[in-house]
Design a protein around this motif. Structure first.
Motif, mmCIF file in Angstrom:
data_model
loop_
_atom_site.group_PDB
_atom_site.id
_atom_site.type_symbol
_atom_site.label_atom_id
_atom_site.label_comp_id
_atom_site.label_asym_id
_atom_site.label_seq_id
_atom_site.Cartn_x
_atom_site.Cartn_y
_atom_site.Cartn_z
ATOM 1 N N GLN A 165 5.557 9.095 -51.575
ATOM 2 C CA GLN A 165 4.232 8.479 -51.621
ATOM 3 C C GLN A 165 4.212 7.141 -52.348
ATOM 4 N N GLU A 166 5.315 6.738 -52.948
ATOM 5 C CA GLU A 166 5.346 5.444 -53.618
ATOM 6 C C GLU A 166 5.195 4.326 -52.596
ATOM 7 N N SER A 167 4.750 3.168 -53.058
ATOM 8 C CA SER A 167 4.472 2.051 -52.154
ATOM 9 C C SER A 167 5.699 1.629 -51.351
ATOM 10 N N GLU A 215 -2.660 8.357 -46.268
ATOM 11 C CA GLU A 215 -1.419 7.581 -46.336
ATOM 12 C C GLU A 215 -0.467 7.858 -45.180
ATOM 13 N N ARG A 240 5.513 8.596 -41.626
ATOM 14 C CA ARG A 240 5.496 9.870 -42.340
ATOM 15 C C ARG A 240 4.525 10.844 -41.670
ATOM 16 N N TYR A 255 7.651 3.411 -49.839
ATOM 17 C CA TYR A 255 7.808 4.271 -48.664
ATOM 18 C C TYR A 255 6.672 4.080 -47.657
ATOM 19 N N SER A 256 5.738 3.184 -47.950
ATOM 20 C CA SER A 256 4.546 3.066 -47.113
ATOM 21 C C SER A 256 4.851 2.592 -45.693
#
Length: 420
Positions: A139-141, A192, A148, A143-144
């Motif tokens: 969920q960190e930026s 997200e 997912r 990995y955006s």
């Protein structure tokens, strides 16, 4: 205090398939209990298209013997032993951070480090997350930009709400807190991730209703299935010495899972007295691993057998006069019901246990939340085992894994899929 053991790696093969990261809160093998049945079959399906790099926890030492069985489906496997006592202590840290206890319970920096390394090493662009507790690892930026997809399976937060309804005082406050905070986390993940999957259209609709309109199109129901070849009444079952030789009623499931414990306690308290009064020879088999102390105590009552873990669950279903699923707390789809129907057994279930399956009442299906009606149905099957059943055909028509997982691939093919 015993902490989790050292991490384990297994690099199995070089593949030309596109890499995919699969994060799972419990080893998805063998498929011998509810969540593992679904996670394994999804893993198996995705492995047909992708080189799967699996990260998971092992919370039962019994399952360590099966790690090598994943080699057939995974390009690599990373697993961490999870000590439940230590994890519960970690979970309590949520009270100091304002998080639901579920997140720190499943957090391990070694899993986070492995996730970061495997994404970089294999230039992974696609991630499949099984269970909301594992989403925190991607969920960190940074990995955006990854595609997912998460399988929530059930609306877990709503189970905590149901638990709270059965509690008083501090326990009620505790469960309501987890419900509220976990619901917030689920909503953040939905916003997200590209797609959010649930075990049935009913479950998806429950979750979708609380999402903004713009996100509702990313929420989908992907049904569970059942291995109709394994759960076949004509299959060759292994011998099980604990299977009664007289007519009996059966309940199957992990017996350290609160919803299952609650179900058998309700059945024994409110239904069993009716049955035993009319049929003193009746047997009720509670079949499943790790029975709690409350469940073990039930074996002291007349006619009740608590088996613990068994090698093959099928004889306890196939040889029963009927299978019961008296769940009072439930979300999603009950595999125990699918398996019993696949073995063409008569079933007596509560409304909650039938949610998502939606089979109608018939000669082999009784749905009731009233104890006396429930008991009468069980007695009917105990007295007449020659009932004409069509439960297996219902499963073949509606719940084979081949059909239910057919839509899975499309959720990695486009980010804006609208269910029909």
């Amino acid at each position: 205090m015993s902490k989790e053991s050292q991490p384990h790696f297994a690099n199995n093969k070089v593949s030309v398939k596109e890499p995919l990261l699969f994060l799972c809160h419990r080893i998805p093998f063998p498929p011998n209990k509810g969540d593992k049945i679904r996670s394994f079959n999804i893993l198996k399906k995705l492995s047909e298209t992708y080189a799967v790099h699996l990260g998971c926890f092992i919370d039962d030492p019994f399952d360590k013997q099966y790690v090598d069985g994943l080699n057939k489906y995974c390009a690599s496997v990373f697993h961490l032993d999870q000590n439940k006592t230590f994890s519960k202590i970690k979970g309590l840290s949520g009270f100091f951070t304002g998080k639901p206890i579920t997140l720190p319970y499943y957090y391990d920096k070694r899993m986070a480090q492995w996730t970061s390394a495997i994404v970089a090493e294999h230039k992974i662009a696609k991630v499949f997350v099984y269970s909301s507790s594992m989403a925190q690892y991607c969920q960190e930026s940074r990995y955006s930009a990854l595609e997912r997809v998460i399988d929530f399976v059930d609306v877990d937060s709503d189970k905590w709400r149901q638990y709270a309804q059965k509690k008083q005082g501090v326990a009620k406050w505790f469960f309501n807190r987890e419900y509220r905070l976990l619901a917030q986390v689920e909503d953040e993940i939905c916003a997200e991730f590209s797609h959010s999957l649930f075990v049935s259209p009913d479950e998806a609709a429950l979750f979708s209703a609380r999402q903004p309109i713009a996100l509702q199109k990313s929420v989908h129901g992907v049904l569970n299935g059942v291995d109709i070849d394994f759960f076949d009444p004509q299959a060759d079952f292994s011998a099980e010495s604990l299977v009664p030789t007289v007519p009996f009623i059966s309940f199957t499931g992990a017996m350290d899972y609160w919803a299952n414990v609650d179900a058998v306690l309700w059945f024994v308290k409110y239904v069993w007295p009716f049955i035993i009064a009319k049929n003193p020879q009746a047997i009720f088999c509670i079949v499943g691993g790790n029975p709690s102390s409350e469940v073990l105590a039930l074996a002291e009552q007349p006619g009740i057998v608590v088996t613990g873990r068994v090698h093959d669950i099928r004889p306890f279903i196939a040889k029963a006069t009927c299978v019961v699923a008296p769940l009072q707390i439930a979300r999603g789809i009950q595999n125990k019901v699918l398996e019993a129907m696949s073995l063409n057994k008569a079933i007596v279930v509560t409304t909650m246990a039938m949610e998502g399956i939606n089979a109608k009442e018939s000669s082999g299906v009784v749905i009731s939340d009233e104890a006396s009606v429930y008991a009468q149905a069980c007695l009917k099957y105990l007295n007449d085992s020659a009932v004409n059943l069509s439960n297996r055909q219902w499963i073949i028509d509606n719940f084979t894994w081949e059909n239910t997982l057919q839509p899975l691939q499309q959720y990695f093919s486009a980010k804006d899929i609208i269910d029909e």
